[in-house]
Write a protein that holds these residues in place. Structure first.
Motif, PDB file in Angstrom:
ATOM      1  N   ASP A 144      -5.951   0.242  -1.693  1.00 55.69           N
ATOM      2  CA  ASP A 144      -4.904   0.851  -0.863  1.00 55.69           C
ATOM      3  C   ASP A 144      -5.559   1.781   0.165  1.00 55.69           C
ATOM      4  O   ASP A 144      -6.770   1.763   0.344  1.00 55.69           O
ATOM      5  CB  ASP A 144      -3.895   1.588  -1.759  1.00 55.69           C
ATOM      6  CG  ASP A 144      -4.528   2.732  -2.546  1.00 55.69           C
ATOM      7  OD1 ASP A 144      -5.688   3.104  -2.228  1.00 55.69           O
ATOM      8  OD2 ASP A 144      -3.887   3.250  -3.480  1.00 55.69           O
ATOM      9  N   TYR A 145      -4.751   2.574   0.822  1.00 53.76           N
ATOM     10  CA  TYR A 145      -5.260   3.468   1.862  1.00 53.76           C
ATOM     11  C   TYR A 145      -6.290   4.451   1.293  1.00 53.76           C
ATOM     12  O   TYR A 145      -7.210   4.875   1.975  1.00 53.76           O
ATOM     13  CB  TYR A 145      -4.087   4.227   2.468  1.00 53.76           C
ATOM     14  CG  TYR A 145      -4.397   5.055   3.694  1.00 53.76           C
ATOM     15  CD1 TYR A 145      -4.685   4.446   4.908  1.00 53.76           C
ATOM     16  CD2 TYR A 145      -4.358   6.449   3.646  1.00 53.76           C
ATOM     17  CE1 TYR A 145      -4.941   5.210   6.046  1.00 53.76           C
ATOM     18  CE2 TYR A 145      -4.613   7.222   4.773  1.00 53.76           C
ATOM     19  CZ  TYR A 145      -4.907   6.597   5.976  1.00 53.76           C
ATOM     20  OH  TYR A 145      -5.156   7.347   7.092  1.00 53.76           O
ATOM     21  N   ARG A 187      -5.396  -4.384   7.915  1.00 55.56           N
ATOM     22  CA  ARG A 187      -4.330  -3.398   7.787  1.00 55.56           C
ATOM     23  C   ARG A 187      -4.524  -2.337   8.864  1.00 55.56           C
ATOM     24  O   ARG A 187      -5.580  -1.693   8.910  1.00 55.56           O
ATOM     25  CB  ARG A 187      -4.440  -2.781   6.399  1.00 55.56           C
ATOM     26  CG  ARG A 187      -3.211  -2.096   5.920  1.00 55.56           C
ATOM     27  CD  ARG A 187      -3.526  -1.339   4.654  1.00 55.56           C
ATOM     28  NE  ARG A 187      -3.433  -2.129   3.445  1.00 55.56           N
ATOM     29  CZ  ARG A 187      -4.132  -1.846   2.339  1.00 55.56           C
ATOM     30  NH1 ARG A 187      -4.987  -0.852   2.319  1.00 55.56           N
ATOM     31  NH2 ARG A 187      -3.979  -2.583   1.268  1.00 55.56           N
ATOM     32  N   GLU A 200       0.585  -9.003   0.266  1.00 54.90           N
ATOM     33  CA  GLU A 200       0.852  -7.728   0.930  1.00 54.90           C
ATOM     34  C   GLU A 200       1.157  -8.050   2.378  1.00 54.90           C
ATOM     35  O   GLU A 200       0.266  -8.487   3.130  1.00 54.90           O
ATOM     36  CB  GLU A 200      -0.374  -6.789   0.861  1.00 54.90           C
ATOM     37  CG  GLU A 200      -0.093  -5.470   1.564  1.00 54.90           C
ATOM     38  CD  GLU A 200      -1.347  -4.670   1.939  1.00 54.90           C
ATOM     39  OE1 GLU A 200      -2.414  -4.923   1.364  1.00 54.90           O
ATOM     40  OE2 GLU A 200      -1.238  -3.815   2.830  1.00 54.90           O
ATOM     41  N   SER A 219     -10.697  -4.195   3.200  1.00 56.00           N
ATOM     42  CA  SER A 219      -9.617  -3.594   3.973  1.00 56.00           C
ATOM     43  C   SER A 219      -9.723  -3.621   5.486  1.00 56.00           C
ATOM     44  O   SER A 219      -8.716  -3.622   6.153  1.00 56.00           O
ATOM     45  CB  SER A 219      -9.431  -2.156   3.517  1.00 56.00           C
ATOM     46  OG  SER A 219     -10.547  -1.391   3.890  1.00 56.00           O
ATOM     47  N   ASP A 273       0.862  -1.181   0.000  1.00 55.66           N
ATOM     48  CA  ASP A 273       0.000   0.000   0.000  1.00 55.66           C
ATOM     49  C   ASP A 273       0.896   1.229   0.000  1.00 55.66           C
ATOM     50  O   ASP A 273       1.554   1.529   0.994  1.00 55.66           O
ATOM     51  CB  ASP A 273      -0.883  -0.029   1.240  1.00 55.66           C
ATOM     52  CG  ASP A 273      -1.616   1.284   1.450  1.00 55.66           C
ATOM     53  OD1 ASP A 273      -1.728   2.063   0.475  1.00 55.66           O
ATOM     54  OD2 ASP A 273      -2.081   1.538   2.569  1.00 55.66           O
TER      55      ASP A 273
END
Lengths: 248, 209, 698
Positions: free
Chosen positions: C471-472, C165, C683, C490, C60
């Motif tokens: 991703d973020y 995450r 990841e 996520s 990420d």
């Protein structure tokens, strides 16, 4: 159990429809009404016939997608949604007449599927509180008396299924609209737009071609969420107030 | 609809009160009828108030009937394809008969005016005394029958009409107020037609003559 | 799960087989040795286990970096701004109108972008978020019981069994409080106390009261709030809604997401909608199991089409199974209904000790012959063990042949949830007051009186933690395509805590996406791609697929395939998974998929309202997803959260993680064809703020 079904078949919005008779066998009381129709459809597909189209989604009585007129009653003989109606509510050998919601504001799209987007347009006209994301004050800054909060909740349980319109002898959407007016009107957050909201929503309702309310009460009787008739009086009250204080 | 309906409710209540004067005998009743015409004199001309009342009633009637037919036609065009099967679950008997009952009342009012106001049709015999017109008319069984049917329609119309008017005016927005209004509607729907039926009934059985 | 006797292709030994695999519950034979699971390496053909390839790791790159507590502030400050005059020219497509999609649509509309919102339902208000019952978590600490953003963050990561995450979860906890403010301002009628302030309850075994609720209809009320905000934007002209439209393809031009192909479900028209960015808010894929608590129409098609165009699918095997659902009553059941877990607070769960007793009236079975198995196995937590344990043990009891209730196919799936002790202890009225509406719901569905006869419950698929990799910024591996809500992977790791799904959906839609999407849109409007061949090709692919489905004209209905797929998934990729079962499932799914494309019967035409055709397209995608789920479950040779591998359990029979090997997100890339192996990108998960622990409920 075994049932005879007399079902409204209409290939599309533009074509004329008519009733067709079907038989279903081996139905158990634990099946929901829609599962009974699933069985019918599996049989129709096996025979190469077009299955009966009907709306359903959550099948747990909350999304409001399902709904049909079952032997003259919206959502059938119980106070619930069609998906939560079970075949044990019928007697073996019954003939069941199944029709779509009938209202010109809800045109039939196919078989038992109707277009209820008129409800969305009524909400667009004013069924909201204007607050942009991020503009909200701290949630505890405005206390809401519990009786108001509870009444707002009771009105807010409306699932927008359209049974009120279907059951109303006038095909009026008053209960749907009044539930929203009451929900938002009971809360302090809903006050600034209270008068304009009711006027705009009622105008849109009439524009959509729903009938007028004559306070018969069939709507509340058919409502699967048991929204009471007093919300309609609340709407009328708000309307009267709005007319009196209408800015010129 | 609600406002004009409320005017009619007020009117029929007064009308019923007047009719009950019949139990006071011919003189009381005729005097009452006369007073209605001299009410407000000399500020008002003879029959002045009566004409004001008649005017208000006619205007209300026009408004009421117009609104009723408007709702009726709106309902028709809101559902042009009817249900093959439709069951009513919550509708009261009175609410179901609102429209045709209203039409029946309208026809009756015309008949009633022809009989007692314009004196065009006078079964049982005409008279200059309002009391005698009353007695003559209701001595005929079928006149009484028409009257009873009309009163039944009135009772039904009042029962749903009063409830509906209060609902439309926004006075029933709680469970309690709705219950009270319903009780009042039923009470009025019983009392007024009962008050109306008493004099003709006693005329028919010969107590009043 | 139901069998359909009329189905021609009987799946080889289903229930019996399931019983056989599961009866090895302590799994001593199959268990991995003391060194943990063996590491499987690629063979000479580059394939691991003959099923997948391993690609480059993924990371990420959008996260601005620790300290975690200020990261979101920094990210917002650093994100680019879009000039209000430019926003009018930027088009955003949002697929799905649940909590995430509706809230994102409303917020982007308010900001002034041109939003097109799609849903397959007849109104945005019907999205399945509406069915969420319990509540929504927020770190408001109104009860002053020690709650905080950090504690909500911690609980969520721990609840997810350390497979989420950190950065995304922390942000979720951080914006949770704003959600409540926003919803209250919109008129969401949350429960209040007599002072007029908001009430909270504790939910899902958490020790603080941070759950806001609106009776048992929290999801409905929150969704109506978001829906009304969305409709307000429709009236304002910023949002255009396309109801009864289903996304059937993603348009990718020059590597960027540039629009979708949607089918108008009334006319059948295949429409091309172009935009500068595409947001998928299309929900979870629990319906791959056929029977689940999802709505009938919930599907994976939008996500799957994006996956096939290059978006990575992360952790597809993470599914959550809810222990207290109303059991299957017959072979034609279409849907499972959940009952609140709060029932386990006072109800006692049992099955008969002897198989011979399963048909008896439960009231005639004496205490001595009842097995209160949760109380027996987990004396400390008893009936209140976490969802996954309660679910798994119920399955074990039924697999042993001690399940109760009607035989569906050849199997009884149900255990008793008995309130007779509670009624004796608390009194009938107290039980009625507390659980009355749930008992009514049970009585309506089953026709039995739960005050007289013990209720029957059974686990059901409820939520999918896996989803498209983001991703973020919530951007997928396809630039310009964002994924929010249940559709992404996520925030919940391997297991979702109660009352967190609503929080995530609204957090993504109201507060996160509208901020992060700016980073991308600031470089728009992008060039006009209407005439690019990729656009016409996408539409053509959709048409060809529909024609293919309509032309097969075999002799099995779509539903029969869906049922059978669901059955395979439930038996082999459900509550308990084994190497052997998953391997078998993969081959079963492949042959079922093969049969589907040869033998499905879809009647009617495209240019009409055709519900069989809609279902066929969805089931076709489920048949591909199911295989990927099994591959993912097979490759993850550890147990974590909702993913339980029989070979990886503690001596007490609890999930045993192997952080040394599997502390990563498995992001799968489409291999390029249905029969091409997918590519695994890992990841790595770095825990800087939370220490990893093994959970225990003994």
């Amino acid at each position: 159990m075994r049932f005879s079904l007399k079902i409204w078949r209409q290939p599309s919005a533009e074509t004329k429809g008519s009733f067709a008779m079907y038989q279903v066998d081996d139905i158990t009381g634990d099946m929901s009404f829609l599962e009974m129709l699933d069985v019918l459809n599996e049989g129709l597909i096996a025979r190469g016939e077009d299955p009966v189209a009907f709306d359903s989604d959550c099948r747990e009585g909350i999304c409001g997608a399902c709904g049909m007129m079952i032997s003259g009653q919206a959502h059938g003989p119980e106070v619930t949604t069609t998906c939560q109606l079970h075949m044990r509510s019928f007697t073996d050998g019954d003939t069941i007449v199944i029709e779509p919601w009938r209202a010109n504001a809800f045109p039939v799209l196919k078989d038992l599927v109707v277009d209820r987007s008129a409800f969305d347009r009524i909400i667009q006209a004013g069924g909201y509180i204007t607050v942009n994301t991020g503009a909200a004050p701290e949630a505890h800054s405005v206390p809401v008396p519990k009786p108001n909060a509870d009444r707002a909740f009771d009105a807010a349980t409306c699932i927008g299924c359209g049974a009120c319109v279907a059951a109303c002898p006038n095909a009026s959407g008053m209960l749907f609209m009044a539930a929203k007016v009451t929900h938002l009107g009971e809360l302090p957050q809903g006050q600034p737009e209270r008068a304009s909201r009711v006027v705009k929503m009622v105008n849109q309702h009439d524009h959509e071609g729903f009938g007028g309310c004559t306070n018969i009460g069939e709507c509340a009787g058919a409502c699967p969420k048991e929204i009471p008739l007093d919300v309609i009086s609340q709407l009328n009250n708000d309307m009267r107030h709005a007319m009196r204080h209408q800015p010129s | 609809m609600a406002v004009t309906g409320a005017i009619f409710v007020g009117y029929v209540a007064l009308h019923m009160y007047g009719n009950l004067m019949a139990f006071g005998g011919q003189q009381t009743f005729d005097t009452y009828a006369h007073h209605l015409r001299t009410f407000g004199q000399p500020m008002l001309p003879y029959s002045g108030l009566l004409w004001v009342v008649r005017l208000v009633l006619v205007l209300s009637l026009v408004g009421h009937v117009y609104a009723a037919f408007k709702l009726w036609s709106r309902a028709d065009s809101a559902r042009s394809t009817k249900y093959a099967v439709k069951k009513a679950t919550k509708a009261t008997f009175s609410s179901k008969w609102m429209r045709w009952g209203g039409v029946a009342l309208l026809v009756f009012v015309i008949w009633h005016i022809l009989q007692f106001t314009t004196r065009t049709v006078t079964p049982g015999g005409d008279s200059d005394s309002p009391y005698l017109r009353l007695v003559n008319g209701f001595s005929v069984w079928w006149v009484f029958l028409i009257y009873v049917v009309a009163l039944f329609a009135l009772a039904m119309h009042l029962r749903h009409g009063i409830w509906s008017a209060c609902q439309t005016l926004g006075w029933t927005s709680s469970v309690l107020s709705a219950r009270i209004v319903n009780a009042i509607a039923i009470a009025i729907a019983v009392i007024i037609p009962l008050g109306f039926v008493l004099p003709p009934f006693f005329i028919l059985i010969g107590v009043l003559n | 799960m139901s069998d359909t006797p009329q189905q021609p292709a009987a799946e080889p030994g289903r229930a019996q087989d399931g019983a056989a695999t599961a009866s090895a519950t302590p799994a001593a034979d199959a268990a991995f040795g003391p060194d943990g699971p063996p590491v499987h390496r690629p063979g000479p053909d580059g394939l691991v286990d003959g099923l997948y390839r391993v690609g480059e790791p993924i990371a990420d790159t959008a996260y601005p970096g620790d300290p975690i507590a200020t990261a979101w502030d920094r990210a917002q400050f650093e994100s680019d701004l879009v000039n209000p005059a430019n926003r009018r020219k930027l088009k955003v497509i949002i697929v799905g109108t649940g909590l995430a999609g509706a809230s994102a649509g409303a917020t982007l509309g308010e900001a002034g972008y041109q939003v097109k919102s799609f849903c397959y339902q007849d109104s945005p208000r019907r999205a399945h978020s509406i069915a969420a019952q319990g509540g929504i978590n927020a770190a408001k600490n109104y009860k002053e019981d020690g709650d905080s953003v950090y504690r909500l963050f911690y609980d969520t990561v721990k609840g997810g069994d350390y497979r989420s995450r950190e950065s995304n979860v922390y942000r979720l906890a951080e914006v949770s409080a704003n959600i409540i403010d926003q919803c209250v301002a919109q008129g969401v009628p949350f429960a209040r106390d007599y002072g007029g302030l908001l009430d909270n309850r504790s939910f899902g075994g958490v020790q603080v009261s941070r759950t806001f609720y609106a009776r048992g209809q929290t999801g409905q009320q929150l969704l109506i709030g978001a829906y009304q905000a969305l409709e307000r934007q429709v009236a304002a002209g910023t949002v255009e809604t396309f109801t009864r439209h289903e996304m059937l393809e993603l348009i990718v031009v020059d590597g960027k997401a540039r629009g979708i192909i949607a089918r108008d479900m009334v006319t059948g028209e295949i429409e091309t909608h172009l935009a500068d960015a595409v947001v998928l808010a299309s929900g979870g894929y629990g319906n791959v199991f056929f029977l689940s608590t999802n709505a009938m129409g919930c599907n994976v098609t939008a996500s799957w089409r994006a996956y096939r165009k290059g978006a990575y699918f992360a952790n597809p095997c993470y599914t959550q199974i809810h222990p207290t659902c109303i059991p299957v009553s017959g072979e034609h059941q279409s849907k499972l209904t959940l009952m609140s877990e709060s029932l386990r607070n006072d109800g006692r769960i049992w099955v008969p000790k002897r198989r011979e007793d399963v048909e008896k009236d439960p009231r005639d079975i004496p205490e001595a012959d009842r097995d209160y198995y949760l109380e027996r196995i987990y004396p400390a937590f008893g009936n209140l063990v976490p969802r996954d344990i309660a679910s798994r043990q119920a399955k074990n009891m039924c697999d042993e042949g001690r399940g109760v209730g009607p035989k569906v196919g050849d199997f009884r799936r149900g255990v008793y949830l008995d309130f007779s002790d509670a009624i004796a202890r608390l009194g009938l009225d107290a039980v009625k007051a507390k659980y009355g509406n749930l008992f009514d719901m049970y009585a309506r569905i089953t026709g039995e009186d739960p005050y007289q006869v013990p209720m029957r419950i059974y686990p059901a698929v409820h939520y999918t933690m896996g989803g498209l990799w983001v991703d973020y910024d919530l951007q997928s591996t396809i630039p310009g395509m964002y994924v929010i809500g249940e559709a992404n992977f996520s925030d919940h790791g391997a297991n979702r805590l109660g009352a967190s799904a609503l929080m995530q959906g609204l957090s993504d839609g109201y507060f996160v996406l509208p901020n992060t999407i700016r980073n991308y849109l600031t470089s728009g409007p992008f060039e006009d791609v209407a005439d690019r061949p990729e656009v016409a090709e996408a539409a053509e692919a959709v048409r060809a697929r529909i024609e293919k489905l309509l032309s097969i004209n075999g002799d099995r209905s779509v539903d029969s395939f869906h049922r059978e797929l669901g059955h395979i998934m439930w038996e082999y990729c459900g509550m308990e998974r084994t190497e052997e079962g998953l391997t078998k499932a993969i081959s079963l799914i492949r042959s079922l998929r093969d049969e589907f494309w040869r033998n499905v019967r879809v009647l009617g035409e495209n240019d009409e309202l055709n519900q069989s055709l809609e279902k066929a397209g969805r089931v076709a995608d489920f048949l591909e997803l199911g295989e990927l789920m099994c591959i993912d479950a097979l490759h993850r040779r550890e147990s974590c959260g909702g993913h339980f591998r029989a070979e990886s359990q503690t001596p007490e029979g609890e999930a045993l993680r192997h952080d040394d090997q599997f502390l990563y997100v498995a992001a799968w890339q489409w291999g390029g064809g249905v029969n091409e192996p997918p590519i695994l990108h890992k990841e790595d998960l770095d825990y800087h703020n939370i220490q990893l622990k093994q959970r225990s409920y003994k």
